[in-house]
Scaffold this active site. Structure first.
Site, PDB file in Angstrom:
ATOM      1  N   LYS A  15       0.828  -1.218   0.000  1.00  0.00           N
ATOM      2  CA  LYS A  15       0.000   0.000   0.000  1.00  0.00           C
ATOM      3  C   LYS A  15       0.863   1.270   0.000  1.00  0.00           C
ATOM      4  O   LYS A  15       0.634   2.180  -0.787  1.00  0.00           O
ATOM      5  CB  LYS A  15      -0.938   0.013   1.223  1.00  0.00           C
ATOM      6  CG  LYS A  15      -1.884  -1.177   1.284  1.00  0.00           C
ATOM      7  CD  LYS A  15      -2.811  -1.104   2.475  1.00  0.00           C
ATOM      8  CE  LYS A  15      -2.119  -1.146   3.815  1.00  0.00           C
ATOM      9  NZ  LYS A  15      -1.375  -2.402   4.098  1.00  0.00           N
ATOM     10  N   ARG A  90      -9.435   0.613   9.066  1.00  0.00           N
ATOM     11  CA  ARG A  90      -8.965  -0.736   9.366  1.00  0.00           C
ATOM     12  C   ARG A  90      -9.998  -1.521  10.169  1.00  0.00           C
ATOM     13  O   ARG A  90      -9.739  -2.686  10.489  1.00  0.00           O
ATOM     14  CB  ARG A  90      -7.687  -0.635  10.193  1.00  0.00           C
ATOM     15  CG  ARG A  90      -6.394  -0.967   9.436  1.00  0.00           C
ATOM     16  CD  ARG A  90      -5.281  -0.772  10.441  1.00  0.00           C
ATOM     17  NE  ARG A  90      -4.029  -1.381  10.180  1.00  0.00           N
ATOM     18  CZ  ARG A  90      -2.977  -0.764   9.651  1.00  0.00           C
ATOM     19  NH1 ARG A  90      -3.066   0.457   9.206  1.00  0.00           N
ATOM     20  NH2 ARG A  90      -1.821  -1.395   9.568  1.00  0.00           N
ATOM     21  N   ARG A 129      11.895  -5.217   4.711  1.00  0.00           N
ATOM     22  CA  ARG A 129      11.502  -3.818   4.416  1.00  0.00           C
ATOM     23  C   ARG A 129      12.443  -2.826   5.095  1.00  0.00           C
ATOM     24  O   ARG A 129      12.806  -2.984   6.247  1.00  0.00           O
ATOM     25  CB  ARG A 129      10.071  -3.570   4.908  1.00  0.00           C
ATOM     26  CG  ARG A 129       9.684  -2.091   4.870  1.00  0.00           C
ATOM     27  CD  ARG A 129       8.211  -1.884   4.857  1.00  0.00           C
ATOM     28  NE  ARG A 129       7.566  -2.157   6.133  1.00  0.00           N
ATOM     29  CZ  ARG A 129       6.254  -2.020   6.334  1.00  0.00           C
ATOM     30  NH1 ARG A 129       5.461  -1.623   5.342  1.00  0.00           N
ATOM     31  NH2 ARG A 129       5.725  -2.281   7.510  1.00  0.00           N
ATOM     32  N   ARG A 162      11.652  -1.226  10.764  1.00  0.00           N
ATOM     33  CA  ARG A 162      10.654  -0.935  11.798  1.00  0.00           C
ATOM     34  C   ARG A 162      10.650  -2.026  12.879  1.00  0.00           C
ATOM     35  O   ARG A 162      10.746  -3.206  12.559  1.00  0.00           O
ATOM     36  CB  ARG A 162       9.265  -0.828  11.147  1.00  0.00           C
ATOM     37  CG  ARG A 162       8.998   0.545  10.553  1.00  0.00           C
ATOM     38  CD  ARG A 162       7.767   0.593   9.706  1.00  0.00           C
ATOM     39  NE  ARG A 162       6.577  -0.024  10.285  1.00  0.00           N
ATOM     40  CZ  ARG A 162       5.381  -0.008   9.714  1.00  0.00           C
ATOM     41  NH1 ARG A 162       5.212   0.602   8.554  1.00  0.00           N
ATOM     42  NH2 ARG A 162       4.348  -0.583  10.281  1.00  0.00           N
ATOM     43  N   ARG A 173       0.161  -8.905  13.621  1.00  0.00           N
ATOM     44  CA  ARG A 173      -0.476  -7.896  12.751  1.00  0.00           C
ATOM     45  C   ARG A 173      -1.334  -8.581  11.681  1.00  0.00           C
ATOM     46  O   ARG A 173      -2.394  -8.088  11.325  1.00  0.00           O
ATOM     47  CB  ARG A 173       0.597  -7.005  12.112  1.00  0.00           C
ATOM     48  CG  ARG A 173       1.204  -6.042  13.127  1.00  0.00           C
ATOM     49  CD  ARG A 173       2.512  -5.449  12.648  1.00  0.00           C
ATOM     50  NE  ARG A 173       2.346  -4.641  11.461  1.00  0.00           N
ATOM     51  CZ  ARG A 173       3.343  -4.337  10.639  1.00  0.00           C
ATOM     52  NH1 ARG A 173       4.560  -4.786  10.860  1.00  0.00           N
ATOM     53  NH2 ARG A 173       3.111  -3.587   9.586  1.00  0.00           N
TER      54      ARG A 173
HETATM   55  P1  ADP Z   1       2.215  -1.837   3.205  1.00  0.00           P
HETATM   56  O1  ADP Z   1       2.244  -0.340   3.140  1.00  0.00           O
HETATM   57  O2  ADP Z   1       0.999  -2.428   2.558  1.00  0.00           O
HETATM   58  O3  ADP Z   1       2.444  -2.360   4.589  1.00  0.00           O
HETATM   59  P2  ADP Z   1       4.757  -1.646   1.773  1.00  0.00           P
HETATM   60  O4  ADP Z   1       4.429  -0.788   0.602  1.00  0.00           O
HETATM   61  O5  ADP Z   1       5.521  -1.010   2.877  1.00  0.00           O
HETATM   62  O6  ADP Z   1       3.436  -2.383   2.339  1.00  0.00           O
HETATM   63  O7  ADP Z   1       5.553  -2.923   1.214  1.00  0.00           O
HETATM   64  C1  ADP Z   1       6.049  -3.927   2.098  1.00  0.00           C
HETATM   65  C2  ADP Z   1       7.398  -4.437   1.575  1.00  0.00           C
HETATM   66  O8  ADP Z   1       7.184  -5.172   0.365  1.00  0.00           O
HETATM   67  C3  ADP Z   1       8.395  -3.344   1.247  1.00  0.00           C
HETATM   68  O9  ADP Z   1       9.677  -3.785   1.596  1.00  0.00           O
HETATM   69  C4  ADP Z   1       8.260  -3.173  -0.284  1.00  0.00           C
HETATM   70  O10 ADP Z   1       9.474  -2.738  -0.879  1.00  0.00           O
HETATM   71  C5  ADP Z   1       7.912  -4.588  -0.726  1.00  0.00           C
HETATM   72  N1  ADP Z   1       6.993  -4.629  -1.891  1.00  0.00           N
HETATM   73  C6  ADP Z   1       5.941  -3.808  -2.148  1.00  0.00           C
HETATM   74  N2  ADP Z   1       5.309  -4.182  -3.288  1.00  0.00           N
HETATM   75  C7  ADP Z   1       5.980  -5.270  -3.746  1.00  0.00           C
HETATM   76  C8  ADP Z   1       5.813  -6.120  -4.898  1.00  0.00           C
HETATM   77  N3  ADP Z   1       4.817  -5.917  -5.776  1.00  0.00           N
HETATM   78  N4  ADP Z   1       6.678  -7.153  -5.039  1.00  0.00           N
HETATM   79  C9  ADP Z   1       7.677  -7.370  -4.143  1.00  0.00           C
HETATM   80  N5  ADP Z   1       7.884  -6.612  -3.049  1.00  0.00           N
HETATM   81  C10 ADP Z   1       7.054  -5.566  -2.848  1.00  0.00           C
HETATM   82  P1  AMP Z   2       1.085   0.713   9.221  1.00  0.00           P
HETATM   83  O1  AMP Z   2       2.129   1.746   9.046  1.00  0.00           O
HETATM   84  O2  AMP Z   2      -0.129   0.939   8.385  1.00  0.00           O
HETATM   85  O3  AMP Z   2       1.638  -0.698   9.076  1.00  0.00           O
HETATM   86  O4  AMP Z   2       0.577   0.836  10.744  1.00  0.00           O
HETATM   87  C1  AMP Z   2       1.465   0.619  11.828  1.00  0.00           C
HETATM   88  C2  AMP Z   2       0.674   0.488  13.128  1.00  0.00           C
HETATM   89  O5  AMP Z   2      -0.025   1.721  13.407  1.00  0.00           O
HETATM   90  C3  AMP Z   2      -0.428  -0.578  13.139  1.00  0.00           C
HETATM   91  O6  AMP Z   2       0.077  -1.879  13.427  1.00  0.00           O
HETATM   92  C4  AMP Z   2      -1.343  -0.040  14.239  1.00  0.00           C
HETATM   93  O7  AMP Z   2      -0.810  -0.278  15.531  1.00  0.00           O
HETATM   94  C5  AMP Z   2      -1.291   1.474  13.988  1.00  0.00           C
HETATM   95  N1  AMP Z   2      -2.347   1.890  13.031  1.00  0.00           N
HETATM   96  C6  AMP Z   2      -2.158   2.408  11.787  1.00  0.00           C
HETATM   97  N2  AMP Z   2      -3.332   2.668  11.188  1.00  0.00           N
HETATM   98  C7  AMP Z   2      -4.308   2.304  12.072  1.00  0.00           C
HETATM   99  C8  AMP Z   2      -5.724   2.303  12.034  1.00  0.00           C
HETATM  100  N3  AMP Z   2      -6.394   2.734  10.961  1.00  0.00           N
HETATM  101  N4  AMP Z   2      -6.387   1.853  13.134  1.00  0.00           N
HETATM  102  C9  AMP Z   2      -5.729   1.438  14.222  1.00  0.00           C
HETATM  103  N5  AMP Z   2      -4.391   1.385  14.321  1.00  0.00           N
HETATM  104  C10 AMP Z   2      -3.675   1.813  13.257  1.00  0.00           C
END
Ligand code: ADP
Ligand code: AMP
Length: 219
Positions: A15, A90, A129, A162, A173
């Site tokens: 995302k 969420r 990541r 992270r 998660r």
């Molecule tokens: P989210 O925001 O949904 O938690 P991220 O955009 O941070 O996910 O992506 C999670 C990890 O996966 C990151 O390390 C990113 O570089 C990698 N990633 C994202 N999209 C792809 C893809 N299509 N194929 C392989 N790796 C990906």
């Molecule tokens: P993210 O960066 O989206 O992976 O979110 C990291 C953490 O922030 C999550 O695991 C939750 O603890 C908190 N968080 C982010 N968005 C929300 C949401 N919409 N509702 C509740 N907790 C959230």
């Protein structure tokens, strides 16, 4: 007309990665609830301190706190033309609150791309990541490496892993996502807003499909 897009998908689906591409291409403001919490944490605000205990455990921050934070962000002048929401809503209560908020502005959600990725892929994605300190640009050590290890290609800031990307927290998660967030897939499908995209494709292909779906709702 304002355009509101909600990016749906499990943690690690891509995302944030896609949001950066789309926000730039579509001139939309990227609103990530996770980034907002992390910013508060960095500044050690009361909200940040409160959110930390939930984030560290991979639990969701309570709805009332999260909804108030996102409402405040969407009320800023830069969001009058809409926003690209990432990580919010969420829970069903958050989804309802968002519908109600947008309705008070005579607006609504226009599109909900659901980036589908199977749970077994997510642990490896999050384990590799690397996120940038300045603006949350994301990389993967294998799938999307930065040009210089440890440095963001875009703004040169430090890359870090992270705390909540450790396998034990990731498992929680994913469990929390299945229980509390996955029901939103049906919620938005019933409203005719859901477009499912295969998130296991290369990043550029996912972007292409998302941009096509957006072009369709804009026309
Ligand atoms: P989210 O925001 O949904 O938690 P991220 O955009 O941070 O996910 O992506 C999670 C990890 O996966 C990151 O390390 C990113 O570089 C990698 N990633 C994202 N999209 C792809 C893809 N299509 N194929 C392989 N790796 C990906
Ligand atoms: P993210 O960066 O989206 O992976 O979110 C990291 C953490 O922030 C999550 O695991 C939750 O603890 C908190 N968080 C982010 N968005 C929300 C949401 N919409 N509702 C509740 N907790 C959230």
């Amino acid at each position: 007309m304002a355009l509101y897009i909600v990016l749906l998908g499990p943690p690690g689906a891509g995302k944030g990665t896609q949001a950066k591409v789309i926000a730039e291409r579509e001139k939309l403001v990227h609103v990530s609830s996770g980034d907002l919490f992390r910013e508060n944490l960095k500044l050690q605000t009361e909200l940040g301190k409160l959110a930390q205990s939930y984030m560290d455990r991979g639990e969701l921050v309570p709805d009332d706190i999260t909804i108030a934070m996102v409402r405040e962000r969407l009320s800023q002048p830069d969001c009058t033309q809409g926003a690209l929401l990432d990580g919010f809503p969420r829970t069903p209560a958050q989804a309802k609150a968002l519908d109600d908020l947008l309705a008070t502005w005579g607006s609504r959600i226009n599109l909900v791309p659901y980036i589908a990725v199977a749970p077994e892929v997510l642990i490896e994605r999050l384990g590799g990541r690397w996120s940038c300190r300045a603006e949350g640009h994301v990389y993967h050590e294998k799938y999307n490496p930065p040009k210089v290890m440890g440095r963001c290609d875009i703004d040169g800031s430090e890359l870090y892993q992270r705390e909540d990307d450790k396998p034990e927290t990731v498992k929680n998660r994913i469990r929390v996502y299945m229980e509390q967030t996955a029901p939103l897939i049906a919620y938005y499908r019933e409203r005719g807003l859901l477009v499912e995209v295969d998130g296991t494709q290369p990043i550029e292909l996912v972007s292409e499909q998302l941009l096509k779906a957006i072009a369709k709702v804009r026309s």
